[in-house]
Motif scaffolding. Sequence first.
Motif, PDB file in Angstrom:
ATOM      1  N   MET A  57       0.830  -1.202   0.000  1.00  0.00           N
ATOM      2  CA  MET A  57       0.000   0.000   0.000  1.00  0.00           C
ATOM      3  C   MET A  57       0.867   1.256   0.000  1.00  0.00           C
ATOM      4  O   MET A  57       1.991   1.263   0.493  1.00  0.00           O
ATOM      5  N   ASN A  58       0.305   2.354  -0.578  1.00  0.00           N
ATOM      6  CA  ASN A  58       0.998   3.632  -0.505  1.00  0.00           C
ATOM      7  C   ASN A  58       0.430   4.464   0.651  1.00  0.00           C
ATOM      8  O   ASN A  58      -0.533   4.071   1.309  1.00  0.00           O
ATOM      9  N   LEU A  59       1.028   5.627   0.885  1.00  0.00           N
ATOM     10  CA  LEU A  59       0.642   6.450   2.031  1.00  0.00           C
ATOM     11  C   LEU A  59      -0.823   6.864   1.974  1.00  0.00           C
ATOM     12  O   LEU A  59      -1.544   6.805   2.988  1.00  0.00           O
ATOM     13  N   MET A  94       1.934  10.675  10.817  1.00  0.00           N
ATOM     14  CA  MET A  94       1.456  11.549  11.886  1.00  0.00           C
ATOM     15  C   MET A  94       1.078  12.928  11.353  1.00  0.00           C
ATOM     16  O   MET A  94       0.102  13.534  11.803  1.00  0.00           O
ATOM     17  N   ARG A  95       1.838  13.411  10.389  1.00  0.00           N
ATOM     18  CA  ARG A  95       1.502  14.708   9.778  1.00  0.00           C
ATOM     19  C   ARG A  95       0.135  14.660   9.115  1.00  0.00           C
ATOM     20  O   ARG A  95      -0.672  15.591   9.258  1.00  0.00           O
ATOM     21  N   ARG A  96      -0.140  13.570   8.434  1.00  0.00           N
ATOM     22  CA  ARG A  96      -1.446  13.431   7.777  1.00  0.00           C
ATOM     23  C   ARG A  96      -2.561  13.279   8.812  1.00  0.00           C
ATOM     24  O   ARG A  96      -3.665  13.804   8.636  1.00  0.00           O
ATOM     25  N   LEU A  97      -2.276  12.571   9.895  1.00  0.00           N
ATOM     26  CA  LEU A  97      -3.280  12.420  10.949  1.00  0.00           C
ATOM     27  C   LEU A  97      -3.565  13.764  11.626  1.00  0.00           C
ATOM     28  O   LEU A  97      -4.712  14.051  12.009  1.00  0.00           O
ATOM     29  N   ASP A  98      -2.528  14.587  11.781  1.00  0.00           N
ATOM     30  CA  ASP A  98      -2.744  15.938  12.317  1.00  0.00           C
ATOM     31  C   ASP A  98      -3.704  16.724  11.419  1.00  0.00           C
ATOM     32  O   ASP A  98      -4.604  17.432  11.897  1.00  0.00           O
ATOM     33  N   GLU A  99      -3.508  16.587  10.120  1.00  0.00           N
ATOM     34  CA  GLU A  99      -4.374  17.291   9.168  1.00  0.00           C
ATOM     35  C   GLU A  99      -5.814  16.795   9.253  1.00  0.00           C
ATOM     36  O   GLU A  99      -6.753  17.567   9.047  1.00  0.00           O
ATOM     37  N   GLU A 100      -5.972  15.517   9.567  1.00  0.00           N
ATOM     38  CA  GLU A 100      -7.306  14.917   9.653  1.00  0.00           C
ATOM     39  C   GLU A 100      -7.929  15.067  11.041  1.00  0.00           C
ATOM     40  O   GLU A 100      -9.088  14.706  11.242  1.00  0.00           O
ATOM     41  N   GLY A 101      -7.136  15.572  11.995  1.00  0.00           N
ATOM     42  CA  GLY A 101      -7.649  15.704  13.356  1.00  0.00           C
ATOM     43  C   GLY A 101      -7.827  14.377  14.066  1.00  0.00           C
ATOM     44  O   GLY A 101      -8.722  14.236  14.915  1.00  0.00           O
TER      45      GLY A 101
END
Length: 272
Positions: A57-59, A94-101
């Motif tokens: 899988m990709n990011l 984690m950066r993407r999760l921060d963006e998603e809250g």
Amino acid sequence: MTVYFIGAGPGAADLITVRGRDIIERCPVCLYAGSLVPQGVIDFAPEGALIKDTAPMNLDEIVADMVEAHKKGQDIARVHSGDPCLYGSIAEQMRRLDEEGIDYEVVPGVSAYAAASAEIQKELTLPDISQTIILTRTSMKSSAMPNNEDLKTLGSSGATLAIHLSVRNLKHIEETLTPFYGEDCPVVVAYRVTWPDQMIIRGTLKNIREKVREAKITRTALILVGHVLAEHSDFTDSKLYDPDFVHVLRLGKDKKKAQEVEREANTPGGTD
């Protein structure tokens, strides 16, 4: 809902932390790096859990699964090999999760260099020989090394080196480090350390490349370089258990000195 980034350890299923195991046992979703995480760790997942190997899988696809679980209120065990803080590729997640809250936590694990040290029964810091361990890699197909982190700069320290992701770059390692460590400096290559097919190859900067070639190892190996790997019998004992070394937990026979140590320890800014 929380995403737990869990370090599964180097390979043996029983080297995962109790905390990591307990979280996997209660998470309804388990995303794991299938090429590096042993099946025994994934077996801790509860019956009926959604289990996905993220190796193909990709990011974007991985984060999409996390977002979907978040919508359902399902905790995720995101299982990585070793310790996630080293080449774990968790920062971008984690950066993407921060963006998603979306909330997340990190659970540390046993790193390959610690497991390799245990397997070869060597302390990587010895008095008068080396008191520093440098964890690094070399530039190959992955991202380039930042300024002043090239192997020549790091090797000039003479510290014990734990070189990740570089077993196909042994020629460069040999040529770069020999001027600093000498061609007879011990080298250990630990292949899939603590896995059933583990191999430990011992050599020197002069001959390790040939030994690794003969063993046909091309990936999933850690390289340890340093004089602490030699057979030492004459190194200086540490001060930790020296009967003449006084500290606040072992005051010794000199009462006046012991009182000074205790008074310094109890003084703001004092040392222990």
